[in-house]
Design a protein around this motif. Structure first.
Motif, PDB file in Angstrom:
ATOM      1  N   UNK A   1       0.837  -1.202   0.000  1.00 49.79           N
ATOM      2  CA  UNK A   1       0.000   0.000   0.000  1.00 49.79           C
ATOM      3  C   UNK A   1       0.870   1.249   0.000  1.00 49.79           C
ATOM      4  N   UNK A   2       1.919   1.249   0.831  1.00 53.10           N
ATOM      5  CA  UNK A   2       2.816   2.407   0.916  1.00 53.10           C
ATOM      6  C   UNK A   2       3.494   2.688  -0.415  1.00 53.10           C
ATOM      7  N   UNK A   3       3.942   1.635  -1.094  1.00 59.56           N
ATOM      8  CA  UNK A   3       4.634   1.817  -2.371  1.00 59.56           C
ATOM      9  C   UNK A   3       3.707   2.442  -3.408  1.00 59.56           C
ATOM     10  N   UNK A   4       2.472   1.942  -3.504  1.00 56.89           N
ATOM     11  CA  UNK A   4       1.531   2.496  -4.481  1.00 56.89           C
ATOM     12  C   UNK A   4       1.162   3.939  -4.136  1.00 56.89           C
ATOM     13  N   UNK A   5       0.945   4.223  -2.862  1.00 51.01           N
ATOM     14  CA  UNK A   5       0.593   5.586  -2.463  1.00 51.01           C
ATOM     15  C   UNK A   5       1.730   6.555  -2.754  1.00 51.01           C
ATOM     16  N   UNK A   6       2.956   6.135  -2.434  1.00 52.74           N
ATOM     17  CA  UNK A   6       4.109   7.004  -2.693  1.00 52.74           C
ATOM     18  C   UNK A   6       4.315   7.214  -4.185  1.00 52.74           C
ATOM     19  N   UNK A   7       4.099   6.170  -4.966  1.00 53.72           N
ATOM     20  CA  UNK A   7       4.224   6.303  -6.421  1.00 53.72           C
ATOM     21  C   UNK A   7       3.178   7.276  -6.968  1.00 53.72           C
ATOM     22  N   UNK A   8       2.050   7.411  -6.259  1.00 55.09           N
ATOM     23  CA  UNK A   8       1.005   8.344  -6.682  1.00 55.09           C
ATOM     24  C   UNK A   8       1.293   9.767  -6.212  1.00 55.09           C
ATOM     25  N   UNK A   9       2.409   9.962  -5.523  1.00 53.48           N
ATOM     26  CA  UNK A   9       2.805  11.299  -5.115  1.00 53.48           C
ATOM     27  C   UNK A   9       2.382  11.701  -3.722  1.00 53.48           C
ATOM     28  N   UNK A  10       1.879  10.759  -2.928  1.00 53.08           N
ATOM     29  CA  UNK A  10       1.448  11.071  -1.570  1.00 53.08           C
ATOM     30  C   UNK A  10       2.609  10.903  -0.592  1.00 53.08           C
ATOM     31  N   UNK A  11       2.557  11.681   0.494  1.00 54.07           N
ATOM     32  CA  UNK A  11       3.567  11.600   1.544  1.00 54.07           C
ATOM     33  C   UNK A  11       3.119  10.553   2.555  1.00 54.07           C
ATOM     34  N   UNK A  12       3.899   9.480   2.697  1.00 55.80           N
ATOM     35  CA  UNK A  12       3.464   8.286   3.418  1.00 55.80           C
ATOM     36  C   UNK A  12       4.476   7.912   4.487  1.00 55.80           C
ATOM     37  N   UNK A  13       3.978   7.482   5.639  1.00 57.31           N
ATOM     38  CA  UNK A  13       4.844   6.905   6.665  1.00 57.31           C
ATOM     39  C   UNK A  13       4.257   5.561   7.088  1.00 57.31           C
ATOM     40  N   UNK A  14       5.123   4.548   7.190  1.00 58.13           N
ATOM     41  CA  UNK A  14       4.745   3.217   7.662  1.00 58.13           C
ATOM     42  C   UNK A  14       5.273   3.059   9.078  1.00 58.13           C
ATOM     43  N   UNK A  15       4.406   2.630   9.992  1.00 62.33           N
ATOM     44  CA  UNK A  15       4.758   2.502  11.400  1.00 62.33           C
ATOM     45  C   UNK A  15       4.675   1.037  11.811  1.00 62.33           C
ATOM     46  N   UNK A  16       5.833   0.419  12.013  1.00 60.98           N
ATOM     47  CA  UNK A  16       5.917  -1.010  12.321  1.00 60.98           C
ATOM     48  C   UNK A  16       6.298  -1.211  13.788  1.00 60.98           C
ATOM     49  N   UNK A  17       5.543  -2.047  14.473  1.00 61.18           N
ATOM     50  CA  UNK A  17       5.757  -2.313  15.899  1.00 61.18           C
ATOM     51  C   UNK A  17       7.096  -3.002  16.170  1.00 61.18           C
TER      52      UNK A  17
END
Length: 529
Positions: free
Chosen positions: A16-32
């Motif tokens: 999901x993060x990769x597709x969102x970032x490729x669409x130009x959105x600023x994304x952060x993934x938070x892993x426990x």
């Protein structure tokens, strides 16, 4: 301020993060955890011995996701098994699934010429239905109670279905609702052959092969392919962690930010809208939208204030049918198992396949009923893989690692017992079960890594130890996944989305829920912008 904060760095969260970032959105993934990958990770569990810790084999990873994220370019390499599957039946006999249609027919003919003749029709029917459903994987289903878009989509889907030949409509209905036992009875007479196919119908299902809905679970495991070969199963060199490490590289290359050791405690809502998350250490991260790659039960049971969602929704989500009856082990072994039924001195071929202990339909059924009554089966169903037979990065020379994917084991033990008190006893039982078919196995075990259903929940966040984030029952599929009215990944809190296996099309290392959720989020945020 981020456009999207993603809770959980499992394979769907990274996709999901990769597709969102490729669409130009600023994304952060938070892993426990301190490593991304969720249940698709590779761990060293004994000095020099590494293996996939939870998920363990490759087939369902979607070709579009592989291509769009350039996973091969980011280091992923997948190899096919030397033999598809090997089923030891007793001390003297086995059923194998060799490569090549004619070889498989000859093998089936040892049990039944009728079944050998029926094999081609069965595989054609399964593939025809799988093709119909593959077309539905990479888009969100029509949403019950949705708008015009959903109504048109539902109408087109219905029209597409009724235009199919009546034989195909019957097959679709059978595979959507029937038991795998009933479906297999229409093709085969050999109990061993039926049990071999039925294994895929109870994987992660914690049920009997005679239960309605298990035909779909069987079909779900037929969606995959390896290197363009439909229905094949394979191994990622370096273990399942190689998939998620390639996904991490793809997401970061597109501009996504990934933070490990960042457990999310709460989804922050203001005026009925998700506006960010709070970490367990109190850090607040603001975002225009939040995507959750955790189980629906965990999301709405612990991270979202029940007061901001409708009470009926909250009740249904927190009572989803969940629990896959899975007990997962890795073992380090000093030599390959020598199966009594395999009369050749060359043990390489069966040990390069999926080795399944589940020799009859009665065995598969009894394993579940026994577990339901007592907490675990005295004769468990076991799929063993030895990936070090074609991946020398996993074990020292001359030694091997084996994955043991075991069923049936109650998600929650009866009479107040805890898996913490029983896990070693059950691990011994599993090793003894394999040893009955391969008498050198027990003595070859150097070390073992144990994941009971409770371990799977605590370590990987899998509610009830469910590898699919919720069972694949007919009332929890397609437009009803996770519940009716929210199949489009949009949760009842505005700006909150579900991007994990609890969403359509369900579990397995596919990347598809992450792909589909990203499309919805991009559509919503781009429209807002």
């Amino acid at each position: 301020m981020y456009d999207v904060a993603i809770i959980g760095g499992g394979h769907n969260g990274l996709t999901c993060a990769a597709y969102l970032a490729k669409a130009g959105l600023k994304v952060v993934v938070l892993e426990r955890r301190d490593v991304v990958g969720g249940a698709a990770v590779t761990e060293e569990f004994h000095p020099g011995f590494r293996n996939s810790a939870a998920s363990y084999t490759v087939s369902l990873l979607n070709p579009k996701v592989i291509s769009d994220l350039n996973l091969y370019g980011h280091g992923l390499k997948v190899v096919e098994r030397g033999m598809a599957n090997f089923f030891p039946l007793d001390e003297d006999n086995y059923l194998s699934f060799p490569m090549g249609a004619e070889n498989k027919k000859r093998e089936f003919a040892r049990f039944s010429q009728k079944d050998a003749d029926a094999l081609e029709r069965y595989e054609e029917d399964i593939e025809a239905v799988a093709d119909q459903l593959r077309a539905l994987l990479l888009k969100s289903p029509p949403n019950a109670g949705g708008g015009l878009r959903d109504l048109i989509q539902a109408g087109m889907l219905g029209l597409q279905t009724i235009k199919q030949p009546i034989e195909m409509q019957r097959l679709l209905l059978d595979m959507a609702t029937d038991s795998c036992a009933d479906v297999l009875d229409r093709y085969f007479e050999s109990d061993a052959i039926k049990a071999a196919f039925a294994f895929d119908g109870i994987v992660g299902a914690y049920t009997s092969p005679y239960a309605l809905g298990t035909a779909y679970v069987l079909l779900h495991h037929a969606f995959g392919e390896v290197n363009g070969k439909k229905g094949a199963w394979g191994h990622a060199i370096g273990g399942m962690g190689a998939i998620t490490q390639a996904m991490r590289k793809a997401a970061e290359a597109a501009g996504a930010e990934i933070r490990t050791s960042s457990p999310v405690a709460e989804v922050i809502t203001e005026k009925g809208r998700a506006v960010g998350v709070a970490l367990e250490d109190g850090t607040r991260i603001d975002a225009k939208a939040v995507a959750a790659n955790v189980t629906p039960k965990l999301l709405f049971g612990k991270m979202v204030d029940p007061g901001v969602v409708p009470s009926d929704f909250h009740t249904r989500i927190t009572n989803l049918k969940s629990g896959s009856g899975t007990f997962r082990m890795n073992v380090a072994i000093s030599e390959l198992p020598k199966f009594s039924c395999w009369k050749s001195d060359d043990y390489g071929l069966p040990n390069s396949s999926g080795i399944v202990i589940g020799p009859s339909m009665d065995y598969l059924d009894r394993a579940y009923t026994d577990a339901k009554q007592n907490g675990w089966s005295k004769e468990p169903i076991i799929e063993a893989l030895i990936p070090s037979t074609y991946d020398d990065t996993l074990a020292p020379e001359g030694c091997h690692v084996m994955s043991l994917f075991c069923q049936q084991f109650a998600p929650h033990l009866p009479d107040g017992k805890s898996w913490d008190d029983c896990r070693d006893e059950v691990a011994d039982l599993i090793i003894d079960t394999v040893n009955r078919y391969a008498p050198n196995f027990k003595a070859s075990v150097i070390a073992r890594q144990i994941h009971s259903p409770l371990d799977l929940e605590r370590k990987f966040g899998l509610s009830d130890g469910d590898i699919f984030h919720g069972q694949l029952t007919p009332n929890q599929l397609f437009s009803a996944r996770p519940v009716l009215g929210h199949a489009d990944h949009r949760m009842p809190v505005k700006g909150l989305y579900l991007c994990g296996s609890g969403a359509h099309p369900g579990g397995g290392v596919t990347g598809v829920p992450g792909h589909n959720a990203a499309a919805t989020i991009v559509r919503d945020l781009k429209h807002k912008f």
